[in-house]
Design a protein around this motif. Structure first.
Motif, PDB file in Angstrom:
ATOM      1  N   ASN A  78      63.756  30.838 -21.221  1.00  0.00           N
ATOM      2  CA  ASN A  78      64.554  31.253 -22.380  1.00  0.00           C
ATOM      3  C   ASN A  78      64.349  30.265 -23.525  1.00  0.00           C
ATOM      4  O   ASN A  78      65.281  29.690 -24.062  1.00  0.00           O
ATOM      5  CB  ASN A  78      66.035  31.377 -22.025  1.00  0.00           C
ATOM      6  CG  ASN A  78      66.829  32.039 -23.141  1.00  0.00           C
ATOM      7  OD1 ASN A  78      66.292  32.813 -23.922  1.00  0.00           O
ATOM      8  ND2 ASN A  78      68.109  31.722 -23.226  1.00  0.00           N
ATOM      9  N   ALA A  79      63.056  30.065 -23.877  1.00  0.00           N
ATOM     10  CA  ALA A  79      62.716  29.049 -24.868  1.00  0.00           C
ATOM     11  C   ALA A  79      61.689  29.561 -25.872  1.00  0.00           C
ATOM     12  O   ALA A  79      60.886  30.445 -25.566  1.00  0.00           O
ATOM     13  CB  ALA A  79      62.174  27.805 -24.170  1.00  0.00           C
ATOM     14  N   PHE A  80      61.735  28.957 -27.059  1.00  0.00           N
ATOM     15  CA  PHE A  80      60.725  29.125 -28.097  1.00  0.00           C
ATOM     16  C   PHE A  80      60.313  27.724 -28.515  1.00  0.00           C
ATOM     17  O   PHE A  80      61.162  26.916 -28.882  1.00  0.00           O
ATOM     18  CB  PHE A  80      61.289  29.853 -29.321  1.00  0.00           C
ATOM     19  CG  PHE A  80      61.585  31.301 -29.112  1.00  0.00           C
ATOM     20  CD1 PHE A  80      60.649  32.280 -29.415  1.00  0.00           C
ATOM     21  CD2 PHE A  80      62.821  31.695 -28.611  1.00  0.00           C
ATOM     22  CE1 PHE A  80      60.940  33.625 -29.231  1.00  0.00           C
ATOM     23  CE2 PHE A  80      63.121  33.033 -28.424  1.00  0.00           C
ATOM     24  CZ  PHE A  80      62.176  34.001 -28.736  1.00  0.00           C
ATOM     25  N   TYR A  81      59.009  27.456 -28.456  1.00  0.00           N
ATOM     26  CA  TYR A  81      58.491  26.159 -28.872  1.00  0.00           C
ATOM     27  C   TYR A  81      57.482  26.353 -30.001  1.00  0.00           C
ATOM     28  O   TYR A  81      56.859  27.403 -30.109  1.00  0.00           O
ATOM     29  CB  TYR A  81      57.771  25.456 -27.711  1.00  0.00           C
ATOM     30  CG  TYR A  81      58.652  25.097 -26.556  1.00  0.00           C
ATOM     31  CD1 TYR A  81      59.640  24.136 -26.672  1.00  0.00           C
ATOM     32  CD2 TYR A  81      58.472  25.703 -25.314  1.00  0.00           C
ATOM     33  CE1 TYR A  81      60.441  23.788 -25.592  1.00  0.00           C
ATOM     34  CE2 TYR A  81      59.261  25.360 -24.225  1.00  0.00           C
ATOM     35  CZ  TYR A  81      60.247  24.403 -24.370  1.00  0.00           C
ATOM     36  OH  TYR A  81      61.028  24.063 -23.305  1.00  0.00           O
ATOM     37  N   TYR A  82      57.289  25.304 -30.802  1.00  0.00           N
ATOM     38  CA  TYR A  82      56.261  25.264 -31.834  1.00  0.00           C
ATOM     39  C   TYR A  82      55.173  24.290 -31.364  1.00  0.00           C
ATOM     40  O   TYR A  82      55.232  23.103 -31.684  1.00  0.00           O
ATOM     41  CB  TYR A  82      56.829  24.740 -33.150  1.00  0.00           C
ATOM     42  CG  TYR A  82      57.640  25.716 -33.954  1.00  0.00           C
ATOM     43  CD1 TYR A  82      57.025  26.638 -34.805  1.00  0.00           C
ATOM     44  CD2 TYR A  82      59.027  25.700 -33.895  1.00  0.00           C
ATOM     45  CE1 TYR A  82      57.780  27.514 -35.568  1.00  0.00           C
ATOM     46  CE2 TYR A  82      59.788  26.578 -34.665  1.00  0.00           C
ATOM     47  CZ  TYR A  82      59.150  27.480 -35.491  1.00  0.00           C
ATOM     48  OH  TYR A  82      59.892  28.350 -36.255  1.00  0.00           O
ATOM     49  N   PRO A  83      54.179  24.758 -30.614  1.00  0.00           N
ATOM     50  CA  PRO A  83      53.110  23.830 -30.225  1.00  0.00           C
ATOM     51  C   PRO A  83      52.267  23.469 -31.446  1.00  0.00           C
ATOM     52  O   PRO A  83      52.283  24.170 -32.461  1.00  0.00           O
ATOM     53  CB  PRO A  83      52.293  24.627 -29.210  1.00  0.00           C
ATOM     54  CG  PRO A  83      52.552  26.049 -29.537  1.00  0.00           C
ATOM     55  CD  PRO A  83      53.944  26.108 -30.107  1.00  0.00           C
ATOM     56  N   ASP A  84      51.526  22.388 -31.342  1.00  0.00           N
ATOM     57  CA  ASP A  84      50.666  21.993 -32.447  1.00  0.00           C
ATOM     58  C   ASP A  84      49.558  23.015 -32.672  1.00  0.00           C
ATOM     59  O   ASP A  84      49.212  23.313 -33.809  1.00  0.00           O
ATOM     60  CB  ASP A  84      50.102  20.593 -32.209  1.00  0.00           C
ATOM     61  CG  ASP A  84      51.208  19.554 -32.290  1.00  0.00           C
ATOM     62  OD1 ASP A  84      51.878  19.487 -33.344  1.00  0.00           O
ATOM     63  OD2 ASP A  84      51.427  18.839 -31.300  1.00  0.00           O
ATOM     64  N   LEU A  85      49.007  23.560 -31.598  1.00  0.00           N
ATOM     65  CA  LEU A  85      48.010  24.623 -31.687  1.00  0.00           C
ATOM     66  C   LEU A  85      48.209  25.570 -30.521  1.00  0.00           C
ATOM     67  O   LEU A  85      48.592  25.140 -29.418  1.00  0.00           O
ATOM     68  CB  LEU A  85      46.592  24.060 -31.627  1.00  0.00           C
ATOM     69  CG  LEU A  85      46.188  23.199 -32.807  1.00  0.00           C
ATOM     70  CD1 LEU A  85      45.332  22.045 -32.373  1.00  0.00           C
ATOM     71  CD2 LEU A  85      45.473  24.041 -33.838  1.00  0.00           C
ATOM     72  N   VAL A 106      48.087  23.369 -27.201  1.00  0.00           N
ATOM     73  CA  VAL A 106      47.796  21.966 -27.472  1.00  0.00           C
ATOM     74  C   VAL A 106      49.043  21.310 -28.042  1.00  0.00           C
ATOM     75  O   VAL A 106      49.631  21.812 -29.003  1.00  0.00           O
ATOM     76  CB  VAL A 106      46.639  21.815 -28.484  1.00  0.00           C
ATOM     77  CG1 VAL A 106      46.382  20.340 -28.789  1.00  0.00           C
ATOM     78  CG2 VAL A 106      45.379  22.501 -27.989  1.00  0.00           C
ATOM     79  N   GLU A 107      49.444  20.202 -27.459  1.00  0.00           N
ATOM     80  CA  GLU A 107      50.505  19.352 -28.000  1.00  0.00           C
ATOM     81  C   GLU A 107      49.886  17.991 -28.296  1.00  0.00           C
ATOM     82  O   GLU A 107      49.260  17.385 -27.427  1.00  0.00           O
ATOM     83  CB  GLU A 107      51.668  19.190 -27.018  1.00  0.00           C
ATOM     84  CG  GLU A 107      52.500  20.438 -26.801  1.00  0.00           C
ATOM     85  CD  GLU A 107      53.432  20.797 -27.956  1.00  0.00           C
ATOM     86  OE1 GLU A 107      53.418  20.087 -28.995  1.00  0.00           O
ATOM     87  OE2 GLU A 107      54.161  21.780 -27.820  1.00  0.00           O
ATOM     88  N   ILE A 108      50.033  17.536 -29.536  1.00  0.00           N
ATOM     89  CA  ILE A 108      49.581  16.199 -29.922  1.00  0.00           C
ATOM     90  C   ILE A 108      50.780  15.271 -29.758  1.00  0.00           C
ATOM     91  O   ILE A 108      51.821  15.479 -30.377  1.00  0.00           O
ATOM     92  CB  ILE A 108      49.038  16.194 -31.358  1.00  0.00           C
ATOM     93  CG1 ILE A 108      47.869  17.183 -31.469  1.00  0.00           C
ATOM     94  CG2 ILE A 108      48.610  14.780 -31.758  1.00  0.00           C
ATOM     95  CD1 ILE A 108      47.415  17.463 -32.876  1.00  0.00           C
TER      96      ILE A 108
END
Length: 189
Positions: A78-85, A106-108
């Protein structure tokens, strides 16, 4: 007599509606929202290099690459994330704001996010059935932690120095020299 604090969770629909006009991006985890912090110049430089490399590999395969401002939905958490790419190759994954079937994330890493990226986000991303590759990219040294889905589960390989990271789903490889070119990131000792 003390009073109990009543905590109410934010519904997904309200989060998504607010996020479209928000001045600051927020990630959403099970009803709670968390403001996103800005990135360093080095972070941005590495992200740009990765975007160029991933886009060159993704375009011929009909895949799309997005950076920073597109959310990934992890239904199981139940999540929304903003990954780098994020790379998606799924036909029909066409929500204008959210990727539902990512192939590569991709997470920096940065000092303020590394612990969350390595634990919470990694474990939640690995619950995505479409995900084949997760890259955790260091800023302060040439190092990429590559989590790749294999027949028996997730494999973890660390690439350093001048190594090459294979991305079999795209038929491509990322050269660490290209990822870190111009970023000022030193090679590990």
């Amino acid at each position: 007599m003390s009073e109990a604090f009543a905590y109410s969770r934010i519904p997904v629909a309200d989060y998504l509606r607010a996020e479209r006009t928000a001045d600051v991006r927020h990630e959403y985890v099970d009803g709670e929202v968390f403001a996103m912090v800005g990135a360093s110049r080095r972070h941005n430089h590495i992200g740009g290099n990765l975007y160029i490399a991933l886009r060159a590999a993704a375009d011929p395969r009909g895949c799309a690459v997005y950076s920073n401002d597109v959310k990934v939905r992890v239904e199981a958490a139940n999540a929304f994330y903003y990954p780098d790419l994020v790379v998606t190759c799924a036909a029909g994954d066409d929500d204008p704001y959210v990727v539902h079937a990512p192939s590569i994330i991709v997470e920096i890493l940065s000092d303020s996010t590394e612990a969350i990226d390595r634990r919470e986000k990694r474990l939640n991303y690995q619950r995505l059935p479409s995900l084949t590759d997760l890259l955790l990219v260091a800023q302060d040294e040439r190092r990429i932690d590559h989590y790749r889905r294999g027949p028996g589960g997730w494999d973890h390989v660390v690439y350093t120095g001048g190594a090459v990271v294979p991305l079999e789903g795209l038929g491509a490889a990322l050269r660490l020299e290209a990822v870190y070119a111009g970023s000022g990131t030193a090679q590990p000792m």
